[in-house]
Design an enzyme around this catalytic site. Sequence first.
Site, short mmCIF file in Angstrom:
data_model
loop_
_atom_site.label_atom_id
_atom_site.label_comp_id
_atom_site.label_asym_id
_atom_site.label_seq_id
_atom_site.Cartn_x
_atom_site.Cartn_y
_atom_site.Cartn_z
N SER A 33 0.85 -1.19 0.00
CA SER A 33 0.00 0.00 0.00
C SER A 33 0.89 1.24 0.00
O SER A 33 1.67 1.43 -0.94
CB SER A 33 -0.96 -0.03 1.19
OG SER A 33 -1.96 0.94 1.06
N ASP B 68 -8.79 -4.58 -6.46
CA ASP B 68 -8.46 -3.66 -5.38
C ASP B 68 -9.32 -2.39 -5.48
O ASP B 68 -9.21 -1.63 -6.44
CB ASP B 68 -6.97 -3.29 -5.46
CG ASP B 68 -6.48 -2.54 -4.23
OD1 ASP B 68 -7.30 -1.95 -3.52
OD2 ASP B 68 -5.26 -2.54 -4.00
N HIS C 131 -7.52 -5.16 -1.63
CA HIS C 131 -6.24 -4.51 -1.33
C HIS C 131 -5.30 -5.43 -0.56
O HIS C 131 -4.09 -5.24 -0.59
CB HIS C 131 -6.51 -3.24 -0.52
CG HIS C 131 -5.34 -2.34 -0.41
ND1 HIS C 131 -4.59 -1.95 -1.51
CD2 HIS C 131 -4.76 -1.75 0.66
CE1 HIS C 131 -3.61 -1.14 -1.11
NE2 HIS C 131 -3.69 -1.02 0.19
#
Length: 702
Positions: free
Chosen positions: A569, A644, A676
């Site tokens: 991320s 995602d 994600h």
Amino acid sequence: MAQKQFTLEDLNFGGTNYKNMTPGDRTLLWWGDRLVHVEASACYTVNPSNGKESLLLTAADLNRSIEAAGGDETATLQGAVSFPYPDQPLVLVTGTKAYTLYNFKTRRVECRIAKTGNEQAASWNAKSRILACVTGDNLYVGGKQLTTDGSRDIVYGQSVHRNEWGIDGGLFWSPDGKLLVYYRMDQSMVTDYPEVNIPEVDDSTHRIATPAPEKYPMAGQASHKVTILVYNTASGRSVQLQAGDPTDRYFTNVAWSPDSKTIYVFELNRDQNDCRLVSYDATTGGKIAELYRETDPKYVEPLHPIVFLPWNADQFILQSQKDGYNHLYLMDKSGHEIKQLTSGKWVVEQLVGFNPQHQSVIIASNELNPLQRNLFAVDLNTGRRTLLGSDTGWHTPALSASGRYLVDKYQAPDVPRHIDIVNVDNGRKLAYYDAPDPWAGYTVPTYECGTIKAADGVTPLYYRMVKPAHFDPAKKYPTVVYVYGGPHAHNVDAGWHWRSRSWETYMAQRGYVLFILDNRGSENRGRDFEQATYRQLGQEEMKDQMKGVEFLRTLPYVDTTRLGVHGWSFGGFMTISLMTNYPDVFKVGVAGGPVIDWKWYEVMYGERYMDTPQSNPEGYAKTSLLPKAKDLKGKLQIIIGYNDPTVVPQHALTFLKACIEAGTQPDFFTYPGQGHNMRGHQSVHLHERITQYFDDYLKPLK
């Protein structure tokens, strides 16, 4: 006797043996001031003076009563029960098919509300015993359908503003249970991002992928519009809070007055630099007053609703970091600041609750050490703070209804988990539970913690280092820097093994040194520490991470010719940033779910830290990784979830396109159907892949 070796089935949360390898725990709930230990088949009361347990209720009795009441489900207790009435022998069981209120004294079901089976949101009120829920995109209260226009465009009773500012739901009952505040989010004007679902491997009925569009407001583009409504269960009607035009505004931290007559909302402008606390009449929806206003040249970030004092309905506590650190302020209901309750170069991390008898507020803070989270009672009259429980470690509290007792679960670097029952009145604590070391008998690495100076030359930064079990300082070890680096997160604290991720243990077992540094921009270090990255995400963070590299270069056992980096991320963004800005430093990188260009990230988060692409073109240009594709030298693997909704696939795919045009050669892997983060056993597969990549390209000697 030879020590056992770890596998990813042991260490990864999706692994088949993971549950047995995590520190033991106890599910503990408060029934008023009585502590209840919940297991799958029974609940036991715990004597707070000596820790002795007595049987309270069994799942067998509960299920016999459910069957007698016409139910056809088998309820379990752990993770499904709560005790909503401090002075009544009633337990609420949230089952797969119904909400059941069970009297464990009479062994009878007192109330049972069927579930729809596909609830998108739900909130049951103990006072009115009414269920509010969202089903099929529409809101129902007490079985009555309130809305008819619910859809993916019009969202009712759920989180809004993409869960920013502490929002984790959209249904807010009044204290008397007669009124319900709920969100309505109109996102019809928000652009659809074209996600796609591909058929399952064993699906013989579908051949073609199907559209799965996601409403995704990107920075600088049209955002959704949120309004707040109040439903009156007596009149059966709703009124809307008269907050004005919702365009480019955010509404968060909804709170009720103790008398259920007034609603309080924090309101933010789109620039997020002007925050106002506003009160509204719960009956008419009319605006009463603006009670408080806070501005900041960069951004204001309200994360907590106001909380009224249990013994004084005319005063409430407000949290703010306006003095540089998150602290508590005592306010009267007109918005006048009576006094600042806590102060200092440390952060209040949680307002746990109150002890009315002593007129104190219980908090969790890092006053003793930036890496710790300790518990204190703050006397509201004198401001004196009294430590509750241990002065070490990382503590997670749960306060009884009266505030007299506290369950204190904590970890320390050498403590897997310990639970105390603390008497808040006199500070005495009872040692209730000690978790055994779940890794006994295994070859365990060494975990260390230390500090270095940030790139500003002043600010201390904390790091964790994980070394192989049979570490030899005369050897050279390949080293992986694990990084996150973004807001609202940290990697290093005084939890077990300095909060080391279990993958680090697996890598150390394979002969790597792991290095983890919390750079400026991460949480719990104060406003200036967090805001150092404003309008230029990744830049100051990289400077700090490179100070970590400088430190590694001073260590004779670190082979800096075999230096890798990995993150997910924001950490994926940092991984590629480091790989391309310092291409001669990092030989191998694995970037998961990486942000590539902040103009493709969502409005609320992206504009808080970067402003809009229109107002900060230089910052967006500086932080974009697309121009850096040509600078990639080492081996880089990018991994994403194909579906995602947080960092949409466009980020990684466009970076691949830029690499193709530049002639550089990253590797790429995707998990179809995943978001994600990888769920279930696919997480084991993911970490096998990450490990294999470092083994293939970083571990071998030249």
